[in-house]
Scaffold this motif. Structure first.
Motif, PDB file in Angstrom:
ATOM      1  N   ASP A 421     -23.474 -38.240   0.620  1.00  0.00           N
ATOM      2  CA  ASP A 421     -24.913 -38.019   0.714  1.00  0.00           C
ATOM      3  C   ASP A 421     -25.565 -39.038   1.636  1.00  0.00           C
ATOM      4  O   ASP A 421     -26.645 -38.796   2.172  1.00  0.00           O
ATOM      5  CB  ASP A 421     -25.565 -38.060  -0.678  1.00  0.00           C
ATOM      6  N   SER A 422     -24.920 -40.183   1.853  1.00  0.00           N
ATOM      7  CA  SER A 422     -25.411 -41.192   2.780  1.00  0.00           C
ATOM      8  C   SER A 422     -24.223 -42.040   3.214  1.00  0.00           C
ATOM      9  O   SER A 422     -23.437 -42.482   2.377  1.00  0.00           O
ATOM     10  CB  SER A 422     -26.479 -42.075   2.121  1.00  0.00           C
ATOM     11  N   THR A 423     -24.102 -42.272   4.530  1.00  0.00           N
ATOM     12  CA  THR A 423     -22.990 -43.095   5.005  1.00  0.00           C
ATOM     13  C   THR A 423     -23.232 -44.573   4.738  1.00  0.00           C
ATOM     14  O   THR A 423     -22.290 -45.355   4.613  1.00  0.00           O
ATOM     15  CB  THR A 423     -22.777 -42.881   6.511  1.00  0.00           C
ATOM     16  N   LEU A 424     -24.513 -44.992   4.656  1.00  0.00           N
ATOM     17  CA  LEU A 424     -24.825 -46.388   4.383  1.00  0.00           C
ATOM     18  C   LEU A 424     -24.884 -46.684   2.890  1.00  0.00           C
ATOM     19  O   LEU A 424     -24.390 -47.714   2.435  1.00  0.00           O
ATOM     20  CB  LEU A 424     -26.164 -46.768   5.025  1.00  0.00           C
ATOM     21  N   PRO A 426     -23.949 -44.550  -0.163  1.00  0.00           N
ATOM     22  CA  PRO A 426     -23.467 -43.342  -0.840  1.00  0.00           C
ATOM     23  C   PRO A 426     -23.584 -43.437  -2.360  1.00  0.00           C
ATOM     24  O   PRO A 426     -23.306 -44.479  -2.953  1.00  0.00           O
ATOM     25  CB  PRO A 426     -21.997 -43.266  -0.406  1.00  0.00           C
ATOM     26  N   THR A 427     -24.026 -42.356  -2.979  1.00  0.00           N
ATOM     27  CA  THR A 427     -24.025 -42.241  -4.438  1.00  0.00           C
ATOM     28  C   THR A 427     -23.345 -40.956  -4.894  1.00  0.00           C
ATOM     29  O   THR A 427     -23.116 -40.775  -6.082  1.00  0.00           O
ATOM     30  CB  THR A 427     -25.461 -42.259  -4.997  1.00  0.00           C
ATOM     31  N   ARG A 573     -29.157 -52.759  -2.481  1.00  0.00           N
ATOM     32  CA  ARG A 573     -29.049 -51.640  -1.555  1.00  0.00           C
ATOM     33  C   ARG A 573     -30.024 -51.852  -0.393  1.00  0.00           C
ATOM     34  O   ARG A 573     -31.096 -51.276  -0.335  1.00  0.00           O
ATOM     35  CB  ARG A 573     -29.318 -50.329  -2.289  1.00  0.00           C
TER      36      ARG A 573
END
Length: 602
Positions: A421-424, A426-427, A573
């Motif tokens: 869901d996010s490359t930086l 991720p969850t 984060r």
């Protein structure tokens, strides 16, 4: 004369007395004159098994919203809201397909501040006859596949419940898919929903006028200063006259962004403009990145200590369509220099790569000085990477008083897959790396020469667990296949321990014990489980975490003995990636170790 005036006045009074009085307004619930400003409201809906209708009324009914806000209301305002509530409830229920709903407001006989809204939704209206028609370009034979897709996407099939939300969402979705599917001028020529409250059915009619199918025309490029126009043209991926789809332009824009030659890229169809052949021009707007870029970084990592690095990037050296990247790094335990030349991306998104790397690693008991040459071909997309390369490696390894110099020539294939869901940050999702290689090693000293194979697999999984908890897991398995006496360079062997391996143990401290020193093993397996959640909802970027790691490296699987580390940590984060500080205990030694890192590793 006076008598005449008296008769006229009497007649006028009689006429006024016999006029029909205006109809009385519908009575409102009896609100006591001394009713306090705060009141209670109980909403009861018949046959509302899932509570969705009651929730709809609580969120949108004026009487319920004022009650939730605890706003001070006068007796007159409260009476007005109570009188309007039944008609508002009926209108709201119509949006969910209940066109025969009835509602009434009652006041508790013993407590005038307690109001009750009784709602009878009535039968649910369902779709009866459905007409979904297409005209203009979508009616032609070559659009049959898209027509079938659009029919399948329409949510209100015959027999399904008719709701206003699905009616509106369905029209928006079909129009969007028609436009992105090749018809940018698509519009609704007619949409009608005729509801029969007595029959509890709805007849739907929709006519989608698509216009003609768009064709991709010439490229109009804006913003070029130093880069070659041909760099953009060869990445288009389509020819003049090809059928337009939004996906083709999105892929074209992605290819341009992957070149790393532009800070901003936008590709759009000029749907209102026609070329002489009837196609639509494609406008490409770019903002070029700086021709040269230098970066200096100073930092600290618990694996290799304090460090400083200098990196220089030239995006068109000697006016050639290549990128040149040079990097120097100096840290407590790791020193290196790298020069990489890579071509601008080709139409198939591949880049040719030539690289030379020098590295000296003092983090373990073996001091490894490596010089490598690599020739390869890299494919990059948003979610996937493939790297094929040939590597020549010269390794000089000093272990205690023993010095070995080995050579290895190998051919390798590496795959990276990301579904995050996010490359930086991720969850949710997963990422994986797989590598296979075949080579020949020329041993030095007491080592033999011979062939070898190398395999490596990494997997990371992220998953929301509910109640603001998030879980992550990672695993790595690797092996070098060769005869025991073949001198495979230390750089191609495996060591465990450290931030991204088994926490609680020093970086690259887990491996094969030889003469009291730790050297690389030919097999490795590590794994980790972690749960984390924000400390408070008011600070969603600051998390606490609990984890357990296990793994080791060994000379062969028969000698493999995993060790365990566990502990707790803090996660921040940050916009550049998650910052992690972990305190871990090594079960094997009973000692605690502090780990610090930024970003996620694959």
């Amino acid at each position: 004369m006076a008598r005449l005036l008296a008769l006229l006045f009497a007649a006028l009074l009689s006429a006024c007395a016999t006029q029909t009085p205006p109809p009385a307004a519908a009575p409102a619930p009896d609100i006591p004159a001394d009713a306090p400003a705060v009141y209670s409201l109980d909403i009861r809906v018949d046959d509302d098994r899932d509570g969705s209708l009651r929730a709809l009324l609580q969120q949108n009914l004026d009487l319920a919203r004022y009650r939730a806000s605890e706003a001070a209301l006068s007796r007159v305002e409260l009476a007005r809201l109570a009188a309007a509530a039944p008609s508002q409830a009926q209108a709201l229920l119509e949006t969910e397909g209940h066109f025969n709903a009835t509602a009434e407001v009652e006041r508790d006989a013993e407590d005038g501040t307690r109001l009750r809204l009784n709602v009878h939704p009535g039968p649910l209206t369902r779709v009866g006859k459905l007409e979904l028609e297409f005209t203009e370009g979508l009616a032609e034979d070559d659009a049959k596949a898209l027509r079938e897709v659009l029919r399948g996407l329409w949510p209100l099939k015959s027999g399904s419940a008719f709701t206003q939300s699905q009616w509106a969402a369905g029209k928006s979705e079909l129009l969007l898919r028609a436009r992105t599917g090749g018809f940018p001028l698509a519009r609704w020529a007619d949409t009608a929903a005729r509801v029969d409250p007595d029959e509890h059915s709805a007849e739907l009619r929709l006519v989608l006028a698509s216009g003609n199918r768009a064709r991709l025309g010439t490229l109009h490029i804006e913003g070029l200063k130093r880069q070659d126009r041909r760099t953009i043209e060869r990445l288009a991926g389509f020819d003049n006259g090809d059928a337009y789809t939004e996906q083709k332009l999105a892929e074209f824009q992605e290819r341009l962004a992957k070149t790393q030659l532009f800070d901003a890229v936008r590709v759009q169809l000029q749907s209102e403009t026609l070329d002489p052949d009837g196609s639509n021009p494609v406008l490409v707007t770019v903002t070029e990145s700086a021709l040269q870029q230098a970066t200096v970084a100073v930092g600290y990592h618990s694996n290799t200590g304090q460090s400083i690095s200098v990196e220089h990037l030239h995006r068109r050296p000697f006016d050639l369509p290549v990128r040149a990247r040079t990097k120097l790094q100096l840290s407590r335990d790791l020193r290196g220099a790298e020069l990489e030349l890579s071509s601008h991306p080709q139409p198939d998104l591949h880049r040719n790569i030539a690289a030379m790397q020098f590295e000296q690693d003092r983090s373990g008991d073996t001091v490894a000085t490596n010089l490598g040459l690599r020739l390869g071909r890299l494919y990059e997309s948003t979610n996937d990477e493939r790297l094929s390369y040939v590597e020549l490696l010269r390794a000089r390894e000093t272990t205690g008083a023993q010095v070995n110099t080995n050579l290895a020539l190998s051919i390798n294939q590496q795959w990276i897959r990301r579904r995050l869901d996010s490359t930086l940050l991720p969850t949710d999702g997963h990422q994986a790396l797989a590598l296979v290689g075949l080579g020949y090693a020329k041993g030095g000293g007491t080592d033999d020469s011979g062939p070898f194979g190398r395999m490596q697999l990494k997997l990371g999984v992220y998953k929301p667990l509910g109640a603001s908890w998030y879980g992550s897991a990672r695993a790595e398995v690797a092996q070098v296949v060769a005869h025991d006496r073949v001198g495979v360079p230390e750089k191609l062997l495996f060591l465990a321990g450290g931030d991204e391996s088994v926490r609680g143990y020093a970086y690259r401290s887990l491996g094969v014990e030889r003469n009291g020193l730790t050297v690389g093993g030919r097999v490795l397996a590590t794994g980790s489980l972690e749960v984390a959640r924000p400390f408070t909802m008011s600070m969603p970027s600051l998390w606490g975490a609990l984890f357990i790691d296990a793994g080791n490296a060994a000379s062969r699987w028969a000698d493999y003995r995993p060790v365990v580390g566990y502990g707790a940590g803090v996660r921040w984060r940050s916009p550049v990636g998650p910052l992690r500080v972990d305190l871990a205990r090594a079960q094997e030694t009973g000692k605690w170790r502090l780990h610090f890192s930024v970003g996620i590793a694959l």
